[in-house]
Design a protein around this motif. Structure first.
Motif, PDB file in Angstrom:
ATOM      1  N   GLU A  12      45.379  37.026  49.969  1.00  0.00           N
ATOM      2  CA  GLU A  12      45.897  38.492  49.654  1.00  0.00           C
ATOM      3  C   GLU A  12      44.710  39.159  49.324  1.00  0.00           C
ATOM      4  OE1 GLU A  12      48.973  39.248  46.772  1.00  0.00           O
ATOM      5  OE2 GLU A  12      50.417  38.391  48.401  1.00  0.00           O
ATOM      6  N   SER A  13      44.444  40.450  49.508  1.00  0.00           N
ATOM      7  CA  SER A  13      43.588  41.612  49.198  1.00  0.00           C
ATOM      8  C   SER A  13      43.359  41.733  47.529  1.00  0.00           C
ATOM      9  CB  SER A  13      43.510  42.849  49.670  1.00  0.00           C
ATOM     10  OG  SER A  13      42.762  43.773  49.545  1.00  0.00           O
ATOM     11  N   ASP A  14      42.336  41.612  47.104  1.00  0.00           N
ATOM     12  CA  ASP A  14      42.259  41.976  45.605  1.00  0.00           C
ATOM     13  C   ASP A  14      42.748  43.238  45.398  1.00  0.00           C
ATOM     14  OD1 ASP A  14      41.490  39.357  44.611  1.00  0.00           O
ATOM     15  OD2 ASP A  14      39.330  39.793  44.712  1.00  0.00           O
ATOM     16  N   GLY A  15      42.415  44.277  46.181  1.00  0.00           N
ATOM     17  CA  GLY A  15      42.711  45.785  45.725  1.00  0.00           C
ATOM     18  C   GLY A  15      43.958  46.258  46.094  1.00  0.00           C
ATOM     19  N   VAL A  37      46.714  33.182  47.083  1.00  0.00           N
ATOM     20  CA  VAL A  37      47.812  33.414  46.142  1.00  0.00           C
ATOM     21  C   VAL A  37      48.800  32.204  46.301  1.00  0.00           C
ATOM     22  CG1 VAL A  37      47.307  35.965  46.118  1.00  0.00           C
ATOM     23  CG2 VAL A  37      48.780  34.821  48.175  1.00  0.00           C
ATOM     24  N   GLY A  69      36.665  39.927  48.551  1.00  0.00           N
ATOM     25  CA  GLY A  69      37.933  40.803  48.407  1.00  0.00           C
ATOM     26  C   GLY A  69      39.084  40.247  48.563  1.00  0.00           C
ATOM     27  N   LEU A  70      39.160  39.155  48.811  1.00  0.00           N
ATOM     28  CA  LEU A  70      40.442  38.311  48.933  1.00  0.00           C
ATOM     29  C   LEU A  70      40.686  37.109  48.176  1.00  0.00           C
ATOM     30  CD1 LEU A  70      40.442  37.596  52.932  1.00  0.00           C
ATOM     31  CD2 LEU A  70      41.659  39.335  51.639  1.00  0.00           C
ATOM     32  N   ARG A  71      41.711  36.433  47.753  1.00  0.00           N
ATOM     33  CA  ARG A  71      42.149  35.570  46.649  1.00  0.00           C
ATOM     34  C   ARG A  71      43.137  34.738  47.324  1.00  0.00           C
ATOM     35  NH1 ARG A  71      46.536  37.517  43.363  1.00  0.00           N
ATOM     36  NH2 ARG A  71      46.761  39.477  43.753  1.00  0.00           N
TER      37      ARG A  71
END
Length: 65
Positions: A62-65, A30, A26-28
């Motif tokens: 950061e969170s994907d959502g 950035v 759920g994270l990427r």
């Protein structure tokens, strides 16, 4: 989430360091000081430090959502 890692090469020759984060459920990534690859679903940075070099490496997730 922002991360900062201080790396030091105390050797008299160059050193290659692999810095691996936990898998990014759920994270990427950035922001990063160097481009990453992936290994087993987790970001992997491979950095080479000169003899005596000290480097601060930063990355942000950061969170994907």
């Amino acid at each position: 989430r922002a991360y900062e890692v201080v790396l030091t090469n105390a050797k008299a020759s160059p050193a290659t360091v692999e810095l691996r984060a936990e898998p990014l459920d759920g994270l990427r990534v950035v922001r990063e000081d160097a481009r990453h690859t992936r290994k087993d679903g987790a970001p992997l940075w491979t950095l080479t430090l000169r003899p005596g070099e000290r480097r601060t490496f930063r990355y942000t997730l950061e969170s994907d959502g």
